[in-house]
Enzyme design. Structure first.
Site, PDB file in Angstrom:
ATOM      1  N   GLU A 173       0.874  -1.178   0.000  1.00 40.28           N
ATOM      2  CA  GLU A 173       0.000   0.000   0.000  1.00 40.28           C
ATOM      3  C   GLU A 173       0.908   1.224   0.000  1.00 40.28           C
ATOM      4  O   GLU A 173       1.623   1.465   0.970  1.00 40.28           O
ATOM      5  CB  GLU A 173      -0.930  -0.034   1.222  1.00 40.28           C
ATOM      6  CG  GLU A 173      -2.168   0.816   1.035  1.00 40.28           C
ATOM      7  CD  GLU A 173      -1.965   2.251   1.501  1.00 40.28           C
ATOM      8  OE1 GLU A 173      -1.768   3.132   0.624  1.00 40.28           O
ATOM      9  OE2 GLU A 173      -1.985   2.496   2.707  1.00 40.28           O
ATOM     10  N   GLU A 208       4.174  12.974  -4.568  1.00 42.45           N
ATOM     11  CA  GLU A 208       3.519  12.993  -3.259  1.00 42.45           C
ATOM     12  C   GLU A 208       4.353  13.849  -2.306  1.00 42.45           C
ATOM     13  O   GLU A 208       5.514  13.563  -2.048  1.00 42.45           O
ATOM     14  CB  GLU A 208       3.409  11.565  -2.707  1.00 42.45           C
ATOM     15  CG  GLU A 208       2.703  11.540  -1.371  1.00 42.45           C
ATOM     16  CD  GLU A 208       2.396  10.132  -0.880  1.00 42.45           C
ATOM     17  OE1 GLU A 208       1.255   9.899  -0.476  1.00 42.45           O
ATOM     18  OE2 GLU A 208       3.287   9.280  -0.905  1.00 42.45           O
TER      19      GLU A 208
END
Length: 489
Positions: free
Chosen positions: A255, A393
């Site tokens: 993840e 990010e």
């Protein structure tokens, strides 16, 4: 004086085979809100991981032969014990991670408790499959069994929340585990270890080895007797894990990051949209993989949205995490704060406008927090889609707001990044909501809300946001081996 200083620090120990074991060397862990060393964390390597894997292997036969309801009772007991100490866990999480005490109290620790209760329940309700072939006189059915020793590597942003999201399904399914929390936020994992025996978890079922990714994490990922790895963290580290585990054909659940869009159409209810989108941008200092960092607003309402959004963002108070009136705590580390600030500088250099926060509004901190790693909610407008601020990010309290004209255009732009974890859509047109949701390359799409989770349903990302899904059925499938059995009668 140096000795006295080190004695006052909290010193963590590895938890192996049901016992706390000291380590030969340690790493400093900082309190992000003060910049001071707060505790010492074991710097584990091959030897410690080896001992933990052995303990987990030894515990596997007994644990895996327990019935789901026996394991369920133990998980529920552990949940009760954590809940009983909720305040102590929240205080520790806030101090160790930099998040506000309010967030730790209302989100992190309650969710950790819920993770154990949820999987304690879900494990009782799985069914296997069966088919018949009357013409062949055969019946087929599947059976599922735990895999063995699970390697679990969890990140620093939601330390106990994400560690328990892995431990709970792993042990509920009958596996034993070796977990490695982030070396920056290890305290609540260590506190949880103190409760395991009382909850009835047999020694060796849950082992926790503290240390860095390159040493402890690498040893775990490369261990030939750890058949599956569940990892939450950066895409870069996941590439390394994939390479290192490939020779052993390990099962992976990864993840990873997100660059999550919010799409605000001109028929959105701004009274709901604005406070929720401020929260989805800045909750937990923006250090959540699901945070919104690209906000696309339809041109007709762009200027009104921007004005109201910035006004709302400015109301968020940054400061001492243990102050219950504070909304934004400290970022995890000095290095991370520097990295986030550099993104804002790059945006300015490219000609974007910083409307509030970093470098625009002065940050008044209490005397004890002057050396902490703080940054106010920062809103950037007029950023180009190809800018690193719109592509990478940032993982801090920074969000970019840009205008769009048509539905077709915004779908293309929203999908124009390497990530695909979460997206939010704001519109009162139900047809549009469905159309857009279907076309977004994203593992999760929230419409007219954010972070409303049903743990039954799959959680995970597309593209560079990872592989695999977690949830009631998905985690069960990941943490068990399936076998098809055919009987001729």
């Amino acid at each position: 004086p140096a000795m006295a200083h080190s004695q006052a620090l909290l010193v963590l120990e590895n938890f192996i085979g049901g016992k706390f074991v000291p380590c030969s060397s340690y790493i400093d862990s900082y309190n992000p809100s003060t910049g001071d060393v707060y505790c010492r964390v074991p710097d584990s390597g091959k030897e410690e991981v080896e001992a933990a894997v052995k303990a987990a292997k030894d515990a596997f036969p007994i644990w895996s032969s327990k019935s789901p309801s026996e394991r369920s009772q133990i998980l529920n007991k552990l949940a009760d014990l954590i809940e009983h100490d909720l305040e102590a866990f929240a205080q520790a999480e806030s101090k160790d991670q930099g998040k506000t005490i309010t967030f730790a109290r209302t989100v992190d620790i309650p969710r950790a408790v819920h993770n154990f209760r949820f999987f304690a329940s879900s494990i009782l309700h799985h069914v296997t499959e069966c088919t018949e072939m009357p013409a062949m006189g055969c019946v087929h059915y599947t059976s599922r069994a735990p895999v063995g020793v699970a390697g679990l590597i969890s990140p620093w942003n939601l330390p106990l929340y994400l560690l328990t999201w892995k431990i709970a399904p792993a042990i509920a399914c009958g596996n034993t585990v070796v977990a490695k929390p982030s070396e920056m936020t290890s305290v609540t994992a260590w506190m949880m270890c103190k409760l395991l025996e009382k909850a009835g978890v047999p020694p060796g079922v849950v082992n926790v080895v503290f240390g860095t990714g390159p040493r402890a994490g690498e040893a775990l990922v490369c261990h030939p007797e750890v058949p599956l790895i569940s990892f939450t963290g950066s895409t870069l580290t996941a590439q390394r894990i994939t390479e290192r585990s490939a020779p052993h054909c390990k099962r992976l659940s990864l993840e990873l990051g997100g660059k999550n869009p919010a799409i605000v159409f001109d028929d959105a209810d701004l009274s709901q949209c604005i406070p929720t989108t401020v929260r989805s941008s800045f909750a937990n200092q923006g250090e959540i993989c699901l945070c919104t960092s690209r906000i696309f607003v339809q041109r007709g309402i762009y200027s009104e949205f921007l004005k109201r959004f910035v006004a709302e963002a400015k109301k968020w108070k940054t400061g001492n995490p243990s102050d219950p009136t504070v909304d934004v705590g400290a970022l995890i580390s000095k290095e991370h704060l520097e990295k986030v600030r550099n993104y804002v500088k790059k945006a300015q250099a490219e000609g974007a406008r910083v409307l509030c926060g970093e470098g625009v509004d002065p940050l008044a901190l209490p005397p004890g927090n002057q050396k902490g790693y703080f940054m106010s909610p920062t809103v950037i407008a007029e950023v180009k889609d190809e800018s690193c601020c719109m592509q990478e990010e940032i993982f801090g309290p920074v969000t970019c707001v840009v205008a769009f004209d048509t539905e077709e255009e915004v779908i293309k732009r929203a999908n124009g990044v390497k990530y695909g974890l979460a997206a939010t859509v704001w519109s009162s047109n139900v047809g549009r909501v469905h159309r857009v949701a279907h076309r977004l390359q994203s593992g999760l799409v929230w419409t007219n809300c954010w972070l409303v989770r049903d743990l039954n349903l799959p959680f995970g990302g597309m593209k560079a946001s990872g592989i695999g899904r977690e949830g009631a059925k998905d985690s069960y499938e990941f943490f068990t081996e399936v076998k098809t059995i055919t009987i001729k009668h």
